[in-house]
Enzyme design. Structure first.
Site, PDB file in Angstrom:
ATOM      1  N   TYR A 156      -5.086  -7.431   7.761  1.00  0.00           N
ATOM      2  CA  TYR A 156      -5.295  -6.628   6.568  1.00  0.00           C
ATOM      3  C   TYR A 156      -6.719  -6.904   6.093  1.00  0.00           C
ATOM      4  O   TYR A 156      -7.063  -8.023   5.728  1.00  0.00           O
ATOM      5  CB  TYR A 156      -4.268  -7.039   5.517  1.00  0.00           C
ATOM      6  CG  TYR A 156      -4.228  -6.187   4.279  1.00  0.00           C
ATOM      7  CD1 TYR A 156      -3.308  -5.148   4.168  1.00  0.00           C
ATOM      8  CD2 TYR A 156      -5.084  -6.431   3.219  1.00  0.00           C
ATOM      9  CE1 TYR A 156      -3.248  -4.373   3.016  1.00  0.00           C
ATOM     10  CE2 TYR A 156      -5.027  -5.661   2.063  1.00  0.00           C
ATOM     11  CZ  TYR A 156      -4.117  -4.629   1.973  1.00  0.00           C
ATOM     12  OH  TYR A 156      -4.063  -3.863   0.834  1.00  0.00           O
TER      13      TYR A 156
ATOM     14  N   TYR B 281      -7.248   3.545   5.221  1.00  0.00           N
ATOM     15  CA  TYR B 281      -6.772   2.572   4.238  1.00  0.00           C
ATOM     16  C   TYR B 281      -5.329   2.899   3.892  1.00  0.00           C
ATOM     17  O   TYR B 281      -5.028   3.500   2.869  1.00  0.00           O
ATOM     18  CB  TYR B 281      -7.657   2.623   2.993  1.00  0.00           C
ATOM     19  CG  TYR B 281      -7.329   1.558   1.959  1.00  0.00           C
ATOM     20  CD1 TYR B 281      -7.007   0.262   2.352  1.00  0.00           C
ATOM     21  CD2 TYR B 281      -7.360   1.850   0.610  1.00  0.00           C
ATOM     22  CE1 TYR B 281      -6.718  -0.714   1.415  1.00  0.00           C
ATOM     23  CE2 TYR B 281      -7.086   0.879  -0.346  1.00  0.00           C
ATOM     24  CZ  TYR B 281      -6.765  -0.396   0.059  1.00  0.00           C
ATOM     25  OH  TYR B 281      -6.485  -1.364  -0.872  1.00  0.00           O
TER      26      TYR B 281
END
Length: 399
Positions: free
Chosen positions: A302, A353
């Site tokens: 991430y 994203y």
């Protein structure tokens, strides 16, 4: 570590070999699309079910996250697919940290006979919502009382400023350079250029181009920061036994860990300013899976900012603390010959994203041998989930 007691790891039961991911699906990843997050999630779920060779009637479990992204719960599932059967649901899924821990919740549901086939999904329409200044990653921070009164007035807001402060501290402590952070951005862009669904597919980036870009929040440039996108993903889980009958090779969950910082979401209060909770959860997940960092063939982290990725690489044990800069230099993260193939779809910096769900999907495709930037002989893959004050580690292996 400056303070070995600044975080804690959850005490998870062993799930090694109990859960298999048998289907994955992504929506189209775009800039502002005008679609809702529920529409985007539905597209991803449809593709995941098709990939798994299953129908909506086969699904008796749904996972999502109540705090961010689409609330694609059982009611939304029935409304979209026209089904009426009983569906177990859990809000301990979705993206971010919970994209990594969803298999753990699924394992418990399988053991307790709550469900047999569980879909975890996550989607956002933040690029669309941004035009009306609603939603998005800064909303919580702007509205949280402590931050609104004690951080925002002093300029410690929003996220690029947080992570610029962290990056500068890492540079001060360990000698990390802008070029080393740029190597992460360049590798991600190269991988995204090869991925058919990446938002930045047609936009190349060299290290020289990166270094010539102006600072957004010194020492971070735009390319050090994640995109804002519309998009989402879903993956289908079942037991390892049932997975034998699915059309694609199942990918097995081998280990999972979760940890949090005791300072919560107030990074300004964290004693170890250049560390992430991966320090606490990665060893737990690796131990459960019976591996070490040296066994990992492909890593997906991430990555809201390059410095967050670099710190996690250190904290998960791929190199010593403070050595992340030299470790990622040049092409060491590239899929074709790098020391540690990393975010081979482009990550949140260049793919989309969508808060980690696409990272897990990419790892499943790597272990199946289906990735656009395929790593040779990939047997072990690791996802590192992250939200700042929380982290998760998910170890996946080829069946």
């Amino acid at each position: 570590m400056a303070d070995a007691d600044w975080g804690t790891a959850s005490d998870f039961e062993d799930l090694n070999g109990q859960v298999a991911i048998v289907g994955v699906g992504e929506s189209e990843h775009t800039k502002a699309s005008g679609r809702s997050d529920l529409e985007i999630a539905a597209e991803a779920i449809e593709k995941a079910l098709n990939d798994a060779g299953l129908t909506p009637a086969d699904v008796d479990g749904i996972m999502f996250n109540r705090g961010a992204g689409s609330l694609f719960d059982a009611a939304a599932f029935h409304a979209h697919f026209g089904t009426k059967h009983d569906i177990w649901e859990s809000d301990r899924g979705g993206g971010m940290v919970w994209a990594g821990t969803a298999p753990y919740a699924a394992a418990k549901a399988f053991r307790n006979r709550k469900a047999k086939v569980i879909v975890n999904s996550f989607a956002v329409a933040w690029a669309t919502q941004r035009s009306s200044m609603t939603g998005g990653p800064g909303k919580f921070h702007a509205e949280e009382q402590f931050k609104a009164n004690l951080e925002v007035p002093f300029g410690f807001f929003p996220q690029p400023v947080y992570f610029a402060s962290i990056a500068r501290r890492h540079m001060h402590e360990f000698g990390t350079t802008s070029a080393q952070l740029g190597s992460i951005a360049v590798s991600c862009r190269r991988h995204a250029n090869r991925h058919p669904g990446a938002v930045m597919r047609e936009k190349t980036l060299s290290l020289d181009q990166y270094l010539k870009r102006p600072f957004l929040a010194d020492p971070l440039r735009v390319e050090d920061c994640c995109l804002i996108s519309d998009g989402g993903g879903a993956f289908v889980m079942t037991t390892a036994e049932r997975a034998r009958d699915t059309p694609k090779p199942p990918v097995i969950a081998a280990g999972v860990g979760q940890a949090r910082s005791k300072s919560g979401s107030y990074w300004s209060q964290q004693p170890d300013f250049t560390a992430t909770p991966q320090v606490f959860c990665a060893p737990k997940a690796f131990e459960m899976a019976g591996i070490t960092a040296a066994d990992v063939d492909v890593l997906a982290l991430y990555d809201p900012f390059t410095i967050a990725a670099l710190m996690q690489i250190e904290d998960m044990g791929f190199c010593a603390k403070g050595e992340g800069g030299p470790f990622v230099e040049g092409s060491r993260l590239d899929f074709d010959g790098g020391a540690l193939p990393y975010n081979t779809h482009g990550g949140m910096l260049s793919h989309a994203y969508v808060l980690g769900i696409a990272h897990v999907i990419e790892l499943v495709r790597q272990l199946r041998g289906e990735a656009a930037s395929q790593v040779g002989n990939a047997d072990i893959a690791v996802y590192g989930g992250y939200t700042g004050h929380m982290a998760s580690t998910l170890v996946l292996r080829r069946s």
